[in-house]
Design a protein around this motif. Structure first.
Motif, PDB file in Angstrom:
ATOM      1  N   PHE A 197     -46.567  27.294 -13.284  1.00 20.11           N
ATOM      2  CA  PHE A 197     -46.426  26.150 -12.381  1.00 20.11           C
ATOM      3  C   PHE A 197     -46.952  24.845 -12.962  1.00 20.11           C
ATOM      4  O   PHE A 197     -47.026  23.844 -12.243  1.00 20.11           O
ATOM      5  N   GLY A 198     -47.318  24.838 -14.239  1.00 20.70           N
ATOM      6  CA  GLY A 198     -47.881  23.627 -14.820  1.00 20.70           C
ATOM      7  C   GLY A 198     -49.223  23.264 -14.223  1.00 20.70           C
ATOM      8  O   GLY A 198     -49.585  22.090 -14.160  1.00 20.70           O
ATOM      9  N   GLY A 199     -49.983  24.236 -13.744  1.00 17.31           N
ATOM     10  CA  GLY A 199     -51.271  24.003 -13.107  1.00 17.31           C
ATOM     11  C   GLY A 199     -51.144  23.992 -11.601  1.00 17.31           C
ATOM     12  O   GLY A 199     -51.795  24.766 -10.901  1.00 17.31           O
ATOM     13  N   HIS A 200     -50.310  23.122 -11.070  1.00 21.65           N
ATOM     14  CA  HIS A 200     -49.988  23.111  -9.643  1.00 21.65           C
ATOM     15  C   HIS A 200     -48.628  22.456  -9.496  1.00 21.65           C
ATOM     16  O   HIS A 200     -48.337  21.446 -10.117  1.00 21.65           O
ATOM     17  N   TYR A 201     -47.813  23.048  -8.638  1.00 17.60           N
ATOM     18  CA  TYR A 201     -46.425  22.612  -8.531  1.00 17.60           C
ATOM     19  C   TYR A 201     -46.262  21.638  -7.370  1.00 17.60           C
ATOM     20  O   TYR A 201     -46.400  22.007  -6.200  1.00 17.60           O
ATOM     21  N   PHE A 202     -45.983  20.367  -7.696  1.00 19.03           N
ATOM     22  CA  PHE A 202     -45.603  19.378  -6.691  1.00 19.03           C
ATOM     23  C   PHE A 202     -44.259  18.795  -7.100  1.00 19.03           C
ATOM     24  O   PHE A 202     -43.929  18.723  -8.277  1.00 19.03           O
ATOM     25  N   ASP A 203     -43.472  18.354  -6.103  1.00 21.53           N
ATOM     26  CA  ASP A 203     -42.104  17.954  -6.403  1.00 21.53           C
ATOM     27  C   ASP A 203     -41.554  17.134  -5.240  1.00 21.53           C
ATOM     28  O   ASP A 203     -42.166  17.034  -4.177  1.00 21.53           O
ATOM     29  N   ASP A 204     -40.369  16.560  -5.462  1.00 21.31           N
ATOM     30  CA  ASP A 204     -39.670  15.800  -4.430  1.00 21.31           C
ATOM     31  C   ASP A 204     -38.747  16.740  -3.670  1.00 21.31           C
ATOM     32  O   ASP A 204     -37.900  17.413  -4.283  1.00 21.31           O
ATOM     33  N   GLY A 205     -38.894  16.773  -2.351  1.00 20.74           N
ATOM     34  CA  GLY A 205     -38.042  17.675  -1.589  1.00 20.74           C
ATOM     35  C   GLY A 205     -38.343  17.643  -0.107  1.00 20.74           C
ATOM     36  O   GLY A 205     -38.851  16.657   0.433  1.00 20.74           O
ATOM     37  N   VAL A 206     -38.065  18.767   0.547  1.00 19.48           N
ATOM     38  CA  VAL A 206     -38.235  18.874   1.995  1.00 19.48           C
ATOM     39  C   VAL A 206     -38.736  20.273   2.325  1.00 19.48           C
ATOM     40  O   VAL A 206     -38.429  21.242   1.614  1.00 19.48           O
ATOM     41  N   ARG A 207     -39.535  20.372   3.397  1.00 17.57           N
ATOM     42  CA  ARG A 207     -40.074  21.664   3.842  1.00 17.57           C
ATOM     43  C   ARG A 207     -39.845  21.829   5.336  1.00 17.57           C
ATOM     44  O   ARG A 207     -40.037  20.883   6.119  1.00 17.57           O
ATOM     45  N   LEU A 208     -39.441  23.027   5.735  1.00 18.27           N
ATOM     46  CA  LEU A 208     -39.384  23.422   7.138  1.00 18.27           C
ATOM     47  C   LEU A 208     -40.393  24.541   7.333  1.00 18.27           C
ATOM     48  O   LEU A 208     -40.337  25.557   6.631  1.00 18.27           O
ATOM     49  N   ASN A 209     -41.319  24.342   8.275  1.00 18.93           N
ATOM     50  CA  ASN A 209     -42.391  25.317   8.493  1.00 18.93           C
ATOM     51  C   ASN A 209     -42.427  25.733   9.962  1.00 18.93           C
ATOM     52  O   ASN A 209     -42.142  24.934  10.859  1.00 18.93           O
ATOM     53  N   PHE A 210     -42.764  26.996  10.193  1.00 22.50           N
ATOM     54  CA  PHE A 210     -42.857  27.531  11.549  1.00 22.50           C
ATOM     55  C   PHE A 210     -44.153  28.318  11.680  1.00 22.50           C
ATOM     56  O   PHE A 210     -44.449  29.192  10.858  1.00 22.50           O
ATOM     57  N   VAL A 211     -44.954  27.998  12.703  1.00 21.71           N
ATOM     58  CA  VAL A 211     -46.160  28.758  13.038  1.00 21.71           C
ATOM     59  C   VAL A 211     -45.869  29.556  14.290  1.00 21.71           C
ATOM     60  O   VAL A 211     -45.569  28.980  15.353  1.00 21.71           O
ATOM     61  N   ALA A 212     -45.936  30.875  14.176  1.00 19.69           N
ATOM     62  CA  ALA A 212     -45.543  31.759  15.277  1.00 19.69           C
ATOM     63  C   ALA A 212     -46.612  31.772  16.370  1.00 19.69           C
ATOM     64  O   ALA A 212     -47.812  31.671  16.085  1.00 19.69           O
ATOM     65  N   PRO A 213     -46.206  31.922  17.629  1.00 22.26           N
ATOM     66  CA  PRO A 213     -47.158  31.984  18.750  1.00 22.26           C
ATOM     67  C   PRO A 213     -47.746  33.381  18.905  1.00 22.26           C
ATOM     68  O   PRO A 213     -47.547  34.077  19.922  1.00 22.26           O
ATOM     69  N   THR A 214     -48.477  33.844  17.902  1.00 17.62           N
ATOM     70  CA  THR A 214     -49.033  35.191  17.880  1.00 17.62           C
ATOM     71  C   THR A 214     -50.557  35.127  17.847  1.00 17.62           C
ATOM     72  O   THR A 214     -51.148  34.088  17.518  1.00 17.62           O
ATOM     73  N   ASP A 215     -51.206  36.252  18.167  1.00 13.98           N
ATOM     74  CA  ASP A 215     -52.677  36.299  18.140  1.00 13.98           C
ATOM     75  C   ASP A 215     -53.189  36.090  16.723  1.00 13.98           C
ATOM     76  O   ASP A 215     -54.169  35.381  16.500  1.00 13.98           O
ATOM     77  N   LEU A 216     -52.549  36.734  15.751  1.00 14.48           N
ATOM     78  CA  LEU A 216     -52.867  36.486  14.357  1.00 14.48           C
ATOM     79  C   LEU A 216     -52.169  35.208  13.897  1.00 14.48           C
ATOM     80  O   LEU A 216     -51.086  34.865  14.386  1.00 14.48           O
ATOM     81  N   TYR A 217     -52.796  34.491  12.965  1.00 14.46           N
ATOM     82  CA  TYR A 217     -52.132  33.344  12.359  1.00 14.46           C
ATOM     83  C   TYR A 217     -50.965  33.846  11.521  1.00 14.46           C
ATOM     84  O   TYR A 217     -51.127  34.695  10.642  1.00 14.46           O
ATOM     85  N   TRP A 218     -49.773  33.310  11.788  1.00 18.24           N
ATOM     86  CA  TRP A 218     -48.579  33.724  11.038  1.00 18.24           C
ATOM     87  C   TRP A 218     -47.681  32.514  10.868  1.00 18.24           C
ATOM     88  O   TRP A 218     -47.248  31.909  11.850  1.00 18.24           O
ATOM     89  N   THR A 219     -47.421  32.157   9.636  1.00 18.05           N
ATOM     90  CA  THR A 219     -46.553  31.025   9.344  1.00 18.05           C
ATOM     91  C   THR A 219     -45.455  31.454   8.383  1.00 18.05           C
ATOM     92  O   THR A 219     -45.660  32.319   7.524  1.00 18.05           O
ATOM     93  N   ILE A 220     -44.287  30.845   8.541  1.00 21.60           N
ATOM     94  CA  ILE A 220     -43.129  31.095   7.685  1.00 21.60           C
ATOM     95  C   ILE A 220     -42.570  29.737   7.290  1.00 21.60           C
ATOM     96  O   ILE A 220     -42.473  28.832   8.123  1.00 21.60           O
ATOM     97  N   GLY A 221     -42.200  29.592   6.025  1.00 17.66           N
ATOM     98  CA  GLY A 221     -41.675  28.309   5.589  1.00 17.66           C
ATOM     99  C   GLY A 221     -40.646  28.433   4.488  1.00 17.66           C
ATOM    100  O   GLY A 221     -40.584  29.442   3.772  1.00 17.66           O
TER     101      GLY A 221
END
Length: 395
Positions: free
Chosen positions: A141-165
């Protein structure tokens, strides 16, 4: 990535960050957090694919500004100043907006930002407990991967923390080399998918586990590239500059798994805490399609991993140990050579406060045909000092 020489005026940059024209008219909605992070070091030897070089140097000096733009959007700008081969470079690491009021746990981020794959990648380098990222990150990743783009993220309404992106990026720094300028690269070259789940264990412990996938449409090498598998941007290569945060070993598919466990008495991390973490990555499908079978590598993948343990035993002192490996294939003409690097590291850090750290680190590196690196012992002294408002670190 934007690179300037040492003619850039840091005073002008700071004035631009502080310009009143950047503030929203309603100060109740916009109260910008402006900060800087100072990073310097001394190192006794070279480390492969590392941000730091032998001798005295400056690491990433970070200048950042962030704020709620209004009740719907948040924005952040992060510029990083670095020294490399006697030149000053200015890199724009982050410049993004993010939604704040989308329904059902969804959010969208657009602009330039750190990818959320893996555990460490979405964190800035100055938050690390060691002087450099693990060798797997530096190689893939060259140390850390940053780039130009777009992200869609979803945090689920669950007791445990759960995210999908999912993310889509331009992908210039993840391209396989194009030494002769003959390839046609796709404009949207990288797609990622990740999921993370975590929770608490009683009052003292918490954990998080994740899976990541990165699809790189511009990663397959060709035999005529004379063994150059590095993904440096073309304008950087033309300047004779090889400091571009680019991936050194690419492949069409990158699979990752990560895990972190944290412990602190009654959940209070101020006085005492322990963090155990690890990540594994496998990069596949890099062999040229027209390569002769007898020239194919013994392994059709690169892989790398690390395990880390950091214990803060008083408010002012912490100690860490980390072990990491990469096992890669390097193209030489029309055939591949296997190579391997192992790193064993010990770190001791003194924290005068949350905003200042002085770190002492010992690294033992053992290389097998790895970029000419020989077995070596490396000692590093580093300071990291934060000025101004600074947001909380990631989990």
């Amino acid at each position: 990535m934007t690179v300037f020489n040492n003619r850039i005026s840091l005073v002008a940059l700071a004035c631009a960050f502080a310009s009143p024209t950047l503030f929203a008219a309603d100060s109740s909605l916009t109260n910008p957090a402006i900060s800087a992070v100072l990073n310097g070091y001394y190192q006794t030897a070279e480390r492969p694919l590392a941000e730091t070089a032998e001798g005295f140097g400056l690491g990433e000096t970070e200048l950042a500004m962030s704020a709620n733009i209004d009740d719907m959007f948040y924005g952040k700008v992060t510029a990083v100043v670095e020294m490399h081969d006697g030149e000053t470079e200015l890199n724009l690491e982050e410049a993004f907006i993010q939604t704040m009021a989308m329904p059902a746990g969804f959010s969208i981020r657009g602009g330039r930002f750190l990818s959320d794959i893996g555990y460490l990648n979405n964190q800035h380098l100055h938050t690390d407990s060691f002087t450099d990222r693990p060798i797997a990150y530096r190689a893939f990743f060259g140390g850390h991967y940053f780039d130009d783009g777009v992200r869609l993220n979803f945090v689920a309404p669950t007791d445990l923390y759960w995210t999908i992106g999912a993310e889509a990026f331009k992908g210039d720094s993840m391209r396989a080399a194009d030494e002769h300028g003959e390839r046609e690269f796709k404009n949207v070259g990288v797609y990622t998918f990740y999921t993370k789940i975590g929770g608490d264990i009683g009052d003292n412990s918490s954990w998080q586990a994740g899976l990541s996938y990165l699809r790189n449409e511009n990663a397959q090498v060709t035999p005529h590239e004379e063994g150059e598998e590095h993904g440096h941007e073309e304008e950087v290569a033309e300047e004779g500059h090889d400091h571009s945060h680019a991936a050194s070993y690419t492949g069409k598919n990158t699979y990752g798994a990560d895990f972190v466990y944290k412990w602190a008495p009654n959940g209070n991390y101020k006085y005492q805490n322990l963090t155990l973490s690890g990540e594994y990555y496998r990069v596949t499908d890099f062999v040229p399609s027209d390569l002769h079978p007898e020239d194919a590598p013994s392994k059709d993948y690169h892989q790398g991993w690390y395990l880390s343990s950091v214990y803060q035993f008083t408010p002012s002192w912490s100690a860490g140990v980390r072990y990491g490996e990469v096992d890669t294939q390097e193209l030489h003409g029309d055939h591949f050579h296997g190579q391997k690097l192992k790193e064993s590291e010990v770190s001791l850090a003194w924290h005068s406060s949350h905003f200042s750290t002085v770190r002492f680190q010992y690294t033992n590196q053992k290389g097998t045909n790895f970029d000419g690196i020989e077995d070596d012992n490396v000692f590093t002294v580093q300071y990291i000092m934060s000025l101004g408002a600074h947001g909380a670190h990631q989990f």
